[in-house]
Structure formats: structure tokens, C-alpha cells
Enzyme design. Structure first.
Site, short mmCIF file in Angstrom:
data_model
loop_
_atom_site.label_atom_id
_atom_site.label_comp_id
_atom_site.label_asym_id
_atom_site.label_seq_id
_atom_site.Cartn_x
_atom_site.Cartn_y
_atom_site.Cartn_z
CE LYS A 40 29.87 44.10 37.35
NZ LYS A 40 31.23 44.04 37.90
CG ASP A 248 39.73 44.24 48.32
OD1 ASP A 248 39.55 43.63 47.23
OD2 ASP A 248 38.82 44.43 49.14
CG ASP A 254 32.45 48.97 39.46
OD1 ASP A 254 32.25 48.78 38.25
OD2 ASP A 254 31.98 48.24 40.35
N GLY A 289 38.01 46.81 50.55
CA GLY A 289 36.63 47.22 50.29
C GLY A 289 36.46 47.77 48.88
CB SER A 293 38.90 51.04 48.39
OG SER A 293 38.29 50.82 47.12
P1 ATP Z 1 37.16 44.35 39.20
O1 ATP Z 1 36.22 43.33 38.62
O2 ATP Z 1 38.12 43.79 40.22
O3 ATP Z 1 36.50 45.59 39.64
P2 ATP Z 1 37.96 44.69 36.48
O4 ATP Z 1 38.32 43.29 36.06
O5 ATP Z 1 36.68 45.24 36.02
O6 ATP Z 1 38.13 44.84 38.05
P3 ATP Z 1 40.66 45.50 35.89
O7 ATP Z 1 41.03 45.50 34.46
O8 ATP Z 1 41.15 44.38 36.75
O9 ATP Z 1 39.09 45.69 35.98
O10 ATP Z 1 41.17 46.85 36.58
C1 ATP Z 1 40.69 48.13 36.20
C2 ATP Z 1 41.84 49.10 36.23
O11 ATP Z 1 42.38 49.17 37.56
C3 ATP Z 1 43.03 48.72 35.34
O12 ATP Z 1 42.84 49.20 34.02
C4 ATP Z 1 44.18 49.41 36.05
O13 ATP Z 1 44.25 50.76 35.65
C5 ATP Z 1 43.78 49.34 37.53
N1 ATP Z 1 44.40 48.19 38.19
C6 ATP Z 1 43.83 46.98 38.45
N2 ATP Z 1 44.70 46.15 39.08
C7 ATP Z 1 45.85 46.85 39.22
C8 ATP Z 1 47.14 46.57 39.80
N3 ATP Z 1 47.41 45.38 40.36
N4 ATP Z 1 48.08 47.55 39.78
C9 ATP Z 1 47.81 48.77 39.24
N5 ATP Z 1 46.63 49.09 38.68
C10 ATP Z 1 45.66 48.16 38.66
#
Ligand code: ATP
Length: 305
Positions: A40, A248, A254, A289, A293
Site C-alpha cells: 500500500k 480491475d 491507493d 493491474g 494502472s
Molecule cells: P481497493 O482495496 O480495491 O484498492 P478500497 O476498498 O480501498 O479499494 P474503494 O472505496 O473501493 O477503496 O475505492 C476508492 C475510490 O476509487 C472510491 O472512493 C472511488 O472514487 C473510486 N472507485 C472505486 N470503484 C469505483 C467504480 N466502480 N467506479 C468509479 N469509481 C470507483
């Protein structure tokens, strides 16, 4: 533009694509293998650096080839690696990942040298940390080191951001009170607050509970629903997501944090930074990725245009 320090982890993902998992005592052949840089801390540092931020990384690696790989990866993005310390006799952080045709992932995490990042390492970097505008942290390194860094930031008037991931059940809320920004996803918020977080309303309630305990600003990432900004004494604000077709979503969190840090230190405009962070995270999920990405500055500006 401001300067960012990331105090956190680095990992090398060892990804095996297999038809099935071997049983005990069994050896099978797998068709494909890939290696990728992750962790992270490293992911967030890379996102910020690709967008042009000046980034210093404070982390530990082992004395193996994975360390060389990680350091080269940081250097290729222009990250300051003076505080990426090699620990003799220790392995680097690695994550063997097994992906089955169904897409099911089985993951082992070996923290290796990450588990040795100590408060003394923060003290060693103190003079350079004092020159930073924001210190970004996660929880893949020892909690004591994170508490120490938060206190260091508070003492020296340096803003700090804690992404409490992965969320531990033994986090001491008192010792993270002085953080400037707490940025959990919904699962992490539920673990830290001890409250259910299955809706936006519950996310706000849980974030407010943390604010009552002393934290000033909580930014909750809500996946496809964008993010919530919950600040002491102010109304909750919703940051609308950007609509994309996800390919993905690994590493979206992050991407959000690294880009938020990059745009926040530019002129401390919280709204502008959040606006860019939801865009950068959305753009990143349109490609496979994690670090692979994360767009560079020009490509991201083209995405925003
Ligand atoms: P990961 O563990 O997969 O890295 P996370 O659970 O820490 O993610 P999320 O809240 O899922 O974090 O996503 C972080 C940000 O990415 C969200 O606040 C949003 O802005 C963007 N995001 C995530 N998924 C989507 C989606 N399907 N469409 C648009 N934006 C998204």
C-alpha cells in the site's frame, strides 16, 4: 508544489495463474507467472510521483533480488529512496498470489522487512520529514511506528494522512486523534468505529463517532459511490464518483490516496484534491493491474479533459 513523505510498506506480488490449487504434497504445473511491485505504501507513493509530486519513501526492504526490484521501481518514478533501508538477513515483503480460472485469488502475505520499520527509523529521517508538507501512512508496518509518526507530525506542525488499511482490531483511537486526515474504506471504517457500515448513512454515523473521539477530518471511500468528507463542525459532503466501466478495481483506494496527497499539497485545497482523487481512482480501474494502472500526469489530464 509541496513535498510528500510516505511512511509505509512495499511488497513484491508474485502472481501465479493456475488451473487449480495443488493439494497437500502435490506438485502441479501452472501456465503463467507475473511479478509486480505493490504494497500500500509503495502504491500510494507511485501514484503521487507519477502525477509529478516530489515524494520521499520511508520503508525497509530485505537483502534479496526483490529489494533491487522495489528500489529500481521507486527510482524510475523519481521517488527519493534515501530512507529505503536494506536489512541484512531478512526477506523483502512478498505476496505470493494464486489466481484460478474463476478469478478466485488465494494470497499469502510475508511482511519481511516491513515488519521492522521502527520509530527509530522515523527519528533517523526526522530532518527530511520536517521539510515535507504531508506524511502519508497505512497499517502494513508496525502500529507503534505509525503512532510515533503521527505524534511527530503533530509536534512539528506537519499534516498527516492515515489510511487505516488493513484495519487492525487493536487500533488505539487515542493515538490516532492527532492525524489530519483519516481515510478508511467502508470495511476499515466499520472495524475502527465498531459500528456497522453498510450504507452511506451508516458511514456518516461511524465517521461522526470517530470525530467525537477527536479526529478532525474523515474521508470515507465508498467504491463506485465516490467518497464522503466528514469534518468536525461542518456538514458532511459527498464527492460524486466518475462513471467508468471497471476492468480491475484492485488498488483503487491507493490511487485515490496517492492522487489526493499530490493535489492537496499543491495548495491545500481540500475540495480540489478530492475532485481529482475520484477521477484518478476511476481512471485507474479502467485498466488491469495496480501500479500498472496508474496514469502519468499527461494521460490523466487527457482523461480529465
Ligand atoms: P481497493 O482495496 O480495491 O484498492 P478500497 O476498498 O480501498 O479499494 P474503494 O472505496 O473501493 O477503496 O475505492 C476508492 C475510490 O476509487 C472510491 O472512493 C472511488 O472514487 C473510486 N472507485 C472505486 N470503484 C469505483 C467504480 N466502480 N467506479 C468509479 N469509481 C470507483
Amino acid at each position: 508544489m509541496g513535498k510528500i513523505a510516505v511512511v509505509g510498506s512495499n511488497m513484491v506480488d508474485l502472481i501465479t495463474y493456475t488451473a487449480r490449487m495443488p493439494g497437500p504434497g502435490e506438485t502441479i504445473e501452472a501456465p503463467r507467472f507475473e511479478m509486480g511491485c505493490g504494497g500500500k505504501g509503495a502504491n500510494q507513493a507511485i501514484a503521487a510521483a507519477r502525477l509529478g509530486a516530489e515524494v520521499m519513501m520511508v520503508t525497509k526492504v530485505g537483502d534479496d533480488i526483490f529489494a533491487d526490484n522495489t528500489i529500481r521501481n521507486f527510482e524510475e518514478s523519481g521517488i527519493d529512496t534515501r530512507y529505503v533501508e536494506r536489512v541484512p538477513g531478512t526477506s523483502s515483503g512478498v505476496a505470493p498470489i494464486f489466481v484460478e480460472p474463476s478469478g478466485e485469488n488465494s494470497i499469502l502475505i510475508i511482511k519481511g522487512a516491513n515488519a521492522l520499520l521502527s520509530p527509530a527509523d522515523i527519528d533517523r529521517a526526522a530532518e527530511d520529514l520536517k521539510g515535507c508538507d504531508l506524511i502519508v501512512m497505512q497499517l502494513e508496518v508496525p502500529l507503534e511506528t505509525i503512532y510515533h509518526t503521527i505524534a511527530f507530525g503533530a509536534r512539528h506542525g506537519i499534516e498527516t494522512l492515515l489510511n487505516p488499511a488493513p484495519a487492525p482490531t487493536d487500533l488505539d483511537p487515542k493515538r490516532i486523534e492527532q492525524v489530519t486526515f483519516l481515510v478508511p474504506n467502508q470495511t476499515e471504517l466499520a472495524t475502527i468505529s465498531g459500528l456497522p457500515v453498510t450504507s452511506e448513512a451508516e458511514a456518516e454515523t461511524a465517521a461522526r463517532a470517530l470525530i467525537v473521539r477527536g479526529i478532525r477530518t474523515v474521508i470515507v471511500t465508498l467504491g463506485a459511490r465516490g467518497a464522503l468528507l466528514v469534518t468536525k463542525g461542518e456538514e458532511t459532503r459527498r464527492i460524486e464518483p466518475v462513471r467508468v466501466t471497471p476492468v480491475d478495481t484492485t488498488g483503487a483506494g491507493d490511487a485515490f490516496i496517492g492522487s489526493f496527497a499530490r493535489y492537496y499539497v499543491e495548495n491545500r485545497d481540500l475540495d480540489a484534491a478530492l475532485h481529482m482523487a475520484v477521477r484518478y481512482a476511476a481512471d485507474s480501474i479502467t485498466r488491469p493491474g495496480t501500479q500498472k494502472s496508474y496514469a502519468g500526469r499527461e494521460a490523466f489530464e487527457a482523461f480529465c479533459a
